[in-house]
Design an enzyme around this catalytic site. Structure first.
Site, mmCIF file in Angstrom:
data_model
loop_
_atom_site.group_PDB
_atom_site.id
_atom_site.type_symbol
_atom_site.label_atom_id
_atom_site.label_comp_id
_atom_site.label_asym_id
_atom_site.label_seq_id
_atom_site.Cartn_x
_atom_site.Cartn_y
_atom_site.Cartn_z
ATOM 1 N N GLY A 55 0.835 -1.192 0.000
ATOM 2 C CA GLY A 55 0.000 0.000 0.000
ATOM 3 C C GLY A 55 0.868 1.238 0.000
ATOM 4 O O GLY A 55 1.997 1.219 0.504
ATOM 5 N N GLN A 60 2.967 9.928 1.130
ATOM 6 C CA GLN A 60 4.273 9.295 1.314
ATOM 7 C C GLN A 60 5.253 9.639 0.200
ATOM 8 O O GLN A 60 6.456 9.474 0.364
ATOM 9 C CB GLN A 60 4.128 7.775 1.408
ATOM 10 C CG GLN A 60 3.403 7.314 2.658
ATOM 11 C CD GLN A 60 3.238 5.820 2.639
ATOM 12 O OE1 GLN A 60 2.246 5.301 2.148
ATOM 13 N NE2 GLN A 60 4.223 5.114 3.168
ATOM 14 N N CYS A 101 5.720 -0.178 7.426
ATOM 15 C CA CYS A 101 5.401 0.965 6.581
ATOM 16 C C CYS A 101 6.609 1.321 5.725
ATOM 17 O O CYS A 101 7.738 1.318 6.220
ATOM 18 C CB CYS A 101 5.008 2.150 7.464
ATOM 19 S SG CYS A 101 4.566 3.631 6.560
ATOM 20 N N LEU A 102 6.352 1.644 4.467
ATOM 21 C CA LEU A 102 7.439 2.051 3.582
ATOM 22 C C LEU A 102 8.101 3.347 4.057
ATOM 23 O O LEU A 102 9.257 3.600 3.746
ATOM 24 C CB LEU A 102 6.929 2.214 2.141
ATOM 25 C CG LEU A 102 6.421 0.938 1.479
ATOM 26 C CD1 LEU A 102 5.856 1.230 0.092
ATOM 27 C CD2 LEU A 102 7.518 -0.113 1.411
ATOM 28 N N HIS A 143 -4.587 1.848 7.418
ATOM 29 C CA HIS A 143 -3.205 2.324 7.540
ATOM 30 C C HIS A 143 -2.938 3.440 6.531
ATOM 31 O O HIS A 143 -2.401 4.496 6.884
ATOM 32 C CB HIS A 143 -2.248 1.143 7.310
ATOM 33 C CG HIS A 143 -0.809 1.502 7.286
ATOM 34 N ND1 HIS A 143 0.039 1.221 8.334
ATOM 35 C CD2 HIS A 143 -0.039 2.119 6.345
ATOM 36 C CE1 HIS A 143 1.260 1.655 8.034
ATOM 37 N NE2 HIS A 143 1.232 2.197 6.830
ATOM 38 N N GLU A 144 -3.323 3.216 5.275
ATOM 39 C CA GLU A 144 -3.051 4.205 4.225
ATOM 40 C C GLU A 144 -3.894 5.462 4.408
ATOM 41 O O GLU A 144 -3.421 6.575 4.151
ATOM 42 C CB GLU A 144 -3.269 3.601 2.834
ATOM 43 C CG GLU A 144 -2.360 2.426 2.502
ATOM 44 C CD GLU A 144 -0.878 2.679 2.709
ATOM 45 O OE1 GLU A 144 -0.421 3.830 2.585
ATOM 46 O OE2 GLU A 144 -0.153 1.711 3.008
ATOM 47 N N HIS A 147 -2.327 7.887 6.658
ATOM 48 C CA HIS A 147 -1.327 8.731 5.990
ATOM 49 C C HIS A 147 -1.960 9.990 5.404
ATOM 50 O O HIS A 147 -1.378 11.075 5.469
ATOM 51 C CB HIS A 147 -0.623 7.973 4.860
ATOM 52 C CG HIS A 147 0.471 7.079 5.316
ATOM 53 N ND1 HIS A 147 1.608 7.529 5.945
ATOM 54 C CD2 HIS A 147 0.613 5.734 5.219
ATOM 55 C CE1 HIS A 147 2.406 6.509 6.215
ATOM 56 N NE2 HIS A 147 1.814 5.396 5.795
#
Length: 180
Positions: A55, A60, A101-102, A143-144, A147
């Site tokens: 994701g 991000q 997480c990225l 989660h996304e 962000h």
């Protein structure tokens, strides 16, 4: 609209990493889904798959629009696009699940999320849709969407753990900068 004869190229975008303050920016709604929006989406998928991740929110990659791409399939065959997403919790008690997480590379922590939700959004063509999600997909959507609101999964853990992660990533960033 696309122009005949012009080919768009996908690009790998830079992923912002915690504690970068730009990750705290609240994303703005997409007012009109255009070719530029679709190019951002294509670039986000390319970036997410390359990372590799399941994701990615536009925030991000320093694009502060309400755009999320997700693909929780093993073979990268089920890409999902959520523009201006809104989530409704359907049922179920919150459960502790390990998240990564990225934007917080190399760290995984338990986060409390519900495993059943509904999301309303626009797709890549600007068409409205609803999707009921369970399990990993539901967790990934939540989660996304965090962000897009300037929130990271490390905000759900203790200050001590968050500070430890921040210090380790800052050190890694300094080392990278010296080597560059």
């Amino acid at each position: 609209m696309t122009t005949k004869g012009i080919t768009s190229f996908m690009a790998i975008l830079d992923i912002l990493e915690f504690p970068d303050t730009r990750l705290r920016t609240k994303a703005k709604p997409v007012l009109d889904v255009t070719d530029k929006t679709r190019q951002i989406i294509d670039d986000m998928f390319e970036t997410m798959y390359e990372a590799p991740g399941i994701g990615l929110a536009a925030t991000q990659v320093n694009v502060h629009q309400q755009i999320v791409v997700i693909d929780v399939s093993e073979d990268k065959s089920e890409p999902l696009v959520f523009i201006n997403p809104k989530v409704t919790v359907l049922d179920g008690e919150p459960e502790l699940l390990q998240e990564g997480c990225l934007s917080v590379p190399g760290f995984y922590e338990d986060v409390e999320r519900v495993e059943h939700c509904k999301v309303e959004a626009l797709n890549k063509n600007g068409e409205a849709f609803e999707l009921e999600a369970k399990g990993l997909l539901a967790v990934c959507i939540q989660h996304e969407l965090d962000h897009l609101n300037g929130k990271l999964f490390v905000d759900y853990i203790s200050n001590t753990k968050r500070d430890r992660i921040r210090k380790k990533l800052e050190k890694a960033h300094r080392l990278q900068a010296k080597q560059a």
